[in-house]
Scaffold this motif. Sequence first.
Motif, PDB file in Angstrom:
ATOM      1  N   ARG A 175     -21.190  19.226 -41.898  1.00 19.49           N
ATOM      2  CA  ARG A 175     -21.362  18.258 -40.816  1.00 19.49           C
ATOM      3  C   ARG A 175     -20.751  16.899 -41.146  1.00 19.49           C
ATOM      4  O   ARG A 175     -20.867  15.965 -40.360  1.00 19.49           O
ATOM      5  CB  ARG A 175     -22.858  18.085 -40.502  1.00 19.49           C
ATOM      6  CG  ARG A 175     -23.510  19.325 -39.904  1.00 19.49           C
ATOM      7  CD  ARG A 175     -22.948  19.634 -38.523  1.00 19.49           C
ATOM      8  NE  ARG A 175     -23.534  20.807 -37.933  1.00 19.49           N
ATOM      9  CZ  ARG A 175     -23.043  22.043 -38.076  1.00 19.49           C
ATOM     10  NH1 ARG A 175     -21.948  22.248 -38.799  1.00 19.49           N
ATOM     11  NH2 ARG A 175     -23.624  23.062 -37.482  1.00 19.49           N
ATOM     12  N   ALA A 176     -20.124  16.799 -42.308  1.00 20.32           N
ATOM     13  CA  ALA A 176     -19.490  15.543 -42.706  1.00 20.32           C
ATOM     14  C   ALA A 176     -18.183  15.865 -43.428  1.00 20.32           C
ATOM     15  O   ALA A 176     -18.083  16.879 -44.128  1.00 20.32           O
ATOM     16  CB  ALA A 176     -20.416  14.733 -43.619  1.00 20.32           C
ATOM     17  N   GLU A 179     -18.006  16.879 -47.152  1.00 16.09           N
ATOM     18  CA  GLU A 179     -18.422  18.249 -47.459  1.00 16.09           C
ATOM     19  C   GLU A 179     -17.226  19.195 -47.400  1.00 16.09           C
ATOM     20  O   GLU A 179     -17.095  20.110 -48.219  1.00 16.09           O
ATOM     21  CB  GLU A 179     -19.502  18.710 -46.480  1.00 16.09           C
ATOM     22  CG  GLU A 179     -20.817  17.964 -46.578  1.00 16.09           C
ATOM     23  CD  GLU A 179     -21.783  18.414 -45.506  1.00 16.09           C
ATOM     24  OE1 GLU A 179     -22.209  19.587 -45.545  1.00 16.09           O
ATOM     25  OE2 GLU A 179     -22.099  17.604 -44.613  1.00 16.09           O
ATOM     26  N   ALA A 219     -16.850  18.960 -38.213  1.00 17.71           N
ATOM     27  CA  ALA A 219     -17.487  17.788 -38.814  1.00 17.71           C
ATOM     28  C   ALA A 219     -17.165  16.515 -38.026  1.00 17.71           C
ATOM     29  O   ALA A 219     -18.048  15.670 -37.802  1.00 17.71           O
ATOM     30  CB  ALA A 219     -17.044  17.639 -40.269  1.00 17.71           C
ATOM     31  N   HIS A 222     -19.145  16.367 -34.868  1.00 27.36           N
ATOM     32  CA  HIS A 222     -20.515  15.929 -35.162  1.00 27.36           C
ATOM     33  C   HIS A 222     -20.563  14.424 -35.393  1.00 27.36           C
ATOM     34  O   HIS A 222     -21.482  13.736 -34.907  1.00 27.36           O
ATOM     35  CB  HIS A 222     -21.032  16.674 -36.395  1.00 27.36           C
ATOM     36  CG  HIS A 222     -22.462  16.372 -36.732  1.00 27.36           C
ATOM     37  ND1 HIS A 222     -23.513  16.878 -36.004  1.00 27.36           N
ATOM     38  CD2 HIS A 222     -23.004  15.596 -37.711  1.00 27.36           C
ATOM     39  CE1 HIS A 222     -24.652  16.434 -36.518  1.00 27.36           C
ATOM     40  NE2 HIS A 222     -24.377  15.658 -37.553  1.00 27.36           N
ATOM     41  N   GLN A 223     -19.549  13.921 -36.076  1.00 21.96           N
ATOM     42  CA  GLN A 223     -19.474  12.496 -36.391  1.00 21.96           C
ATOM     43  C   GLN A 223     -19.333  11.646 -35.125  1.00 21.96           C
ATOM     44  O   GLN A 223     -19.813  10.505 -35.081  1.00 21.96           O
ATOM     45  CB  GLN A 223     -18.270  12.258 -37.317  1.00 21.96           C
ATOM     46  CG  GLN A 223     -17.955  10.822 -37.646  1.00 21.96           C
ATOM     47  CD  GLN A 223     -16.705  10.716 -38.512  1.00 21.96           C
ATOM     48  OE1 GLN A 223     -16.544  11.416 -39.490  1.00 21.96           O
ATOM     49  NE2 GLN A 223     -15.788   9.841 -38.110  1.00 21.96           N
TER      50      GLN A 223
END
Length: 284
Positions: A175-176, A179, A219, A222-223
């Motif tokens: 999610r980042a 990662e 990701a 999500h950000q």
Amino acid sequence: MAEKELVAIVTGANKGIGKAIVERLAARFEGSYLAQTTGASSLLIYLTARDESRGLAALQEVRNTAPASVKIEFHPLDINSTESIHALAKSMKERHGQIDVLINNAAVATKGPAFDEQIVEFTLAPNYYGTKEMCLAFLPLLNPTHGRLINVSSMGGVLSRLSSPDLAARFRNARAVPEVDALMAEFRADVKAGTWKEKGWYGSAYATSKMGVTALTRALAHQTRDKNGLLVNAVCPGWVKTDMAGPSAPKTVEEGAVNPVMLALDDIKGKSGTFWNDSGEYEW
């Protein structure tokens, strides 16, 4: 009242799928969902390429078929160069303030079965790290109410190719961006150490780079989830006849441009962080 113009950028657009994407964007803009919902009457497309002479040659060809409502310009871009990426971003901010569509198409693939540390470094540099740099440089410039960021990925990078369920879960659940960076760094280290097979990696730098692109896309979606109108998605154009895929591929470059342009112009019901192929949204 001044006419509203949208701005789109396509990377790696001097040939193959990238050039076909520019042509299809131009042909389908008028009357598209994006044009109607933004009230835009014109589109400016930046065809970008590392090689200026090839980019300018492609520009002349695509301009010949573009409708009057679409302008196409060339801008040099080498996604292996942070300096080149940020020069383009600076230019776009100065000229337009914001952009509306970014299609990251530029990528490389090596021929033959060879697989080693050098091939991994050569492939990941543009395919993952260059694409990531483009995304990070341009996300602040994408219109938050209707912007579209499309990363060209591949079904070659589906997670079922990994023999390690843990690796697959880490890709799927990232999610980042750090990662995903960590996964790409592990892949590089495991190939260098010769332990990639026992660690569960798939023996293809291209496929793994595209796993990274799809995970990066998820990701970033999500950000940016607080920007409800900004849609960030990944797409497989299919197996297309290009210099990269070879002449035995079943799809033409024109057919390969369909999915990326659909994500750029059509009503995709607000979907963001998804992966698409010919069958639609795919459970990656």
